[in-house]
Design a protein around this motif. Structure first.
Motif, PDB file in Angstrom:
ATOM      1  N   GLN A  12       0.845  -1.189   0.000  1.00  0.00           N
ATOM      2  CA  GLN A  12       0.000   0.000   0.000  1.00  0.00           C
ATOM      3  C   GLN A  12       0.882   1.241   0.000  1.00  0.00           C
ATOM      4  O   GLN A  12       2.059   1.179   0.402  1.00  0.00           O
ATOM      5  CB  GLN A  12      -0.913   0.002   1.222  1.00  0.00           C
ATOM      6  CG  GLN A  12      -1.965  -1.099   1.184  1.00  0.00           C
ATOM      7  CD  GLN A  12      -3.030  -0.932   2.240  1.00  0.00           C
ATOM      8  OE1 GLN A  12      -2.804  -0.291   3.266  1.00  0.00           O
ATOM      9  NE2 GLN A  12      -4.197  -1.505   2.008  1.00  0.00           N
ATOM     10  N   ALA A  13       0.340   2.327  -0.448  1.00  0.00           N
ATOM     11  CA  ALA A  13       1.081   3.579  -0.453  1.00  0.00           C
ATOM     12  C   ALA A  13       1.617   3.869   0.941  1.00  0.00           C
ATOM     13  O   ALA A  13       0.888   3.727   1.930  1.00  0.00           O
ATOM     14  CB  ALA A  13       0.192   4.720  -0.929  1.00  0.00           C
ATOM     15  N   SER A  84       8.373   4.528   1.622  1.00  0.00           N
ATOM     16  CA  SER A  84       7.368   5.521   1.208  1.00  0.00           C
ATOM     17  C   SER A  84       6.874   5.254  -0.202  1.00  0.00           C
ATOM     18  O   SER A  84       6.831   6.151  -1.058  1.00  0.00           O
ATOM     19  CB  SER A  84       7.964   6.941   1.307  1.00  0.00           C
ATOM     20  OG  SER A  84       8.391   7.203   2.620  1.00  0.00           O
ATOM     21  N   LYS A  86       4.828   4.645  -3.545  1.00  0.00           N
ATOM     22  CA  LYS A  86       3.734   5.369  -4.183  1.00  0.00           C
ATOM     23  C   LYS A  86       3.125   4.484  -5.278  1.00  0.00           C
ATOM     24  O   LYS A  86       3.820   3.623  -5.829  1.00  0.00           O
ATOM     25  CB  LYS A  86       4.255   6.664  -4.803  1.00  0.00           C
ATOM     26  CG  LYS A  86       4.949   7.596  -3.835  1.00  0.00           C
ATOM     27  CD  LYS A  86       5.504   8.803  -4.576  1.00  0.00           C
ATOM     28  CE  LYS A  86       6.212   9.756  -3.633  1.00  0.00           C
ATOM     29  NZ  LYS A  86       6.749  10.944  -4.350  1.00  0.00           N
ATOM     30  N   PRO A  87       1.885   4.721  -5.631  1.00  0.00           N
ATOM     31  CA  PRO A  87       1.293   3.928  -6.713  1.00  0.00           C
ATOM     32  C   PRO A  87       2.105   4.004  -8.005  1.00  0.00           C
ATOM     33  O   PRO A  87       2.162   3.017  -8.760  1.00  0.00           O
ATOM     34  CB  PRO A  87      -0.093   4.556  -6.879  1.00  0.00           C
ATOM     35  CG  PRO A  87      -0.418   5.089  -5.521  1.00  0.00           C
ATOM     36  CD  PRO A  87       0.888   5.575  -4.967  1.00  0.00           C
ATOM     37  N   GLU A  88       2.751   5.130  -8.244  1.00  0.00           N
ATOM     38  CA  GLU A  88       3.559   5.266  -9.459  1.00  0.00           C
ATOM     39  C   GLU A  88       4.837   4.443  -9.428  1.00  0.00           C
ATOM     40  O   GLU A  88       5.554   4.387 -10.433  1.00  0.00           O
ATOM     41  CB  GLU A  88       3.889   6.738  -9.744  1.00  0.00           C
ATOM     42  CG  GLU A  88       4.455   7.496  -8.570  1.00  0.00           C
ATOM     43  CD  GLU A  88       3.394   8.289  -7.821  1.00  0.00           C
ATOM     44  OE1 GLU A  88       2.280   7.738  -7.564  1.00  0.00           O
ATOM     45  OE2 GLU A  88       3.676   9.444  -7.467  1.00  0.00           O
ATOM     46  N   ASP A  89       5.136   3.817  -8.316  1.00  0.00           N
ATOM     47  CA  ASP A  89       6.263   2.891  -8.252  1.00  0.00           C
ATOM     48  C   ASP A  89       5.892   1.498  -8.773  1.00  0.00           C
ATOM     49  O   ASP A  89       6.750   0.615  -8.880  1.00  0.00           O
ATOM     50  CB  ASP A  89       6.767   2.753  -6.808  1.00  0.00           C
ATOM     51  CG  ASP A  89       7.358   4.043  -6.269  1.00  0.00           C
ATOM     52  OD1 ASP A  89       7.105   4.353  -5.089  1.00  0.00           O
ATOM     53  OD2 ASP A  89       8.061   4.734  -7.027  1.00  0.00           O
ATOM     54  N   THR A  90       4.629   1.301  -9.066  1.00  0.00           N
ATOM     55  CA  THR A  90       4.177   0.014  -9.596  1.00  0.00           C
ATOM     56  C   THR A  90       4.873  -0.293 -10.913  1.00  0.00           C
ATOM     57  O   THR A  90       4.839   0.509 -11.850  1.00  0.00           O
ATOM     58  CB  THR A  90       2.653   0.037  -9.806  1.00  0.00           C
ATOM     59  OG1 THR A  90       2.011   0.157  -8.539  1.00  0.00           O
ATOM     60  CG2 THR A  90       2.180  -1.230 -10.489  1.00  0.00           C
ATOM     61  N   THR A 120       3.572  -4.006  -6.926  1.00  0.00           N
ATOM     62  CA  THR A 120       2.298  -3.328  -7.125  1.00  0.00           C
ATOM     63  C   THR A 120       1.961  -2.538  -5.873  1.00  0.00           C
ATOM     64  O   THR A 120       1.913  -3.115  -4.779  1.00  0.00           O
ATOM     65  CB  THR A 120       1.177  -4.334  -7.422  1.00  0.00           C
ATOM     66  OG1 THR A 120       1.520  -5.101  -8.571  1.00  0.00           O
ATOM     67  CG2 THR A 120      -0.135  -3.608  -7.673  1.00  0.00           C
ATOM     68  N   VAL A 121       1.767  -1.248  -6.055  1.00  0.00           N
ATOM     69  CA  VAL A 121       1.472  -0.374  -4.932  1.00  0.00           C
ATOM     70  C   VAL A 121       0.070   0.214  -5.117  1.00  0.00           C
ATOM     71  O   VAL A 121      -0.201   0.870  -6.124  1.00  0.00           O
ATOM     72  CB  VAL A 121       2.500   0.757  -4.811  1.00  0.00           C
ATOM     73  CG1 VAL A 121       2.211   1.603  -3.568  1.00  0.00           C
ATOM     74  CG2 VAL A 121       3.915   0.194  -4.757  1.00  0.00           C
ATOM     75  N   SER A 122      -0.779  -0.032  -4.157  1.00  0.00           N
ATOM     76  CA  SER A 122      -2.144   0.492  -4.228  1.00  0.00           C
ATOM     77  C   SER A 122      -2.278   1.753  -3.376  1.00  0.00           C
ATOM     78  O   SER A 122      -1.559   1.927  -2.396  1.00  0.00           O
ATOM     79  CB  SER A 122      -3.137  -0.563  -3.755  1.00  0.00           C
ATOM     80  OG  SER A 122      -2.873  -0.922  -2.414  1.00  0.00           O
ATOM     81  N   SER A 123      -3.196   2.593  -3.762  1.00  0.00           N
ATOM     82  CA  SER A 123      -3.384   3.863  -3.043  1.00  0.00           C
ATOM     83  C   SER A 123      -4.332   3.704  -1.869  1.00  0.00           C
ATOM     84  O   SER A 123      -4.982   2.705  -1.694  1.00  0.00           O
ATOM     85  CB  SER A 123      -3.934   4.916  -4.001  1.00  0.00           C
ATOM     86  OG  SER A 123      -5.134   4.472  -4.583  1.00  0.00           O
TER      87      SER A 123
END
Length: 123
Positions: A12-13, A84, A86-90, A120-123
């Motif tokens: 998760q974020a 830390s 972020k979803p954009e790190d997915t 996969t990083v979810s917000s």
């Protein structure tokens, strides 16, 4: 040299993950090691690099201050500590190696690649 990446998963974020890349053989110390990533529909991009002596590291602006690359020559392993998130790190994260003293941030210069590990990083 053969590279085996691991440590990806769902997060998760704000969470942290640590990726590992284990290298085969006894010549690990000859290689500058880097991490790249590729998000769906995007080109592969540079994330971080550490020179073979471990003295120099570099990061993309998008991860600077959040990610840390390190290497353990005793274990023939390079790590990417990701904090830390972020979803954009997915992306799928790849480790790469090149037998040089310095480093490149362009993937085309790297000779050896791991198979990738998905983050996969979810917000």
């Amino acid at each position: 040299v053969q590279l085996q990446a691991s440590g990806g998963g769902l997060a998760q974020a704000g969470d942290s993950l640590r990726l590992s890349c284990a290298a085969s053989g006894r010549t690990f110390i000859r290689y500058t090691m880097a991490w790249f990533r590729q998000a769906p529909g995007k080109e592969r991009e540079f994330v971080a690099v550490v020179t073979r002596d471990g003295d120099t590291t570099d990061y993309s602006d998008s991860v600077k201050g959040r990610f840390t690359i390190s290497r353990d020559s005793a274990k023939n392993t390079v790590y990417l500590q990701m904090n830390s998130l972020k979803p954009e790190d997915t992306a799928v994260y790849y480790c790469a190696a090149k037998s040089i003293t310095y480093y490149y941030s362009d993937s085309k210069y790297y000779d050896y690649w791991g198979q990738g590990t998905e983050v996969t990083v979810s917000s």
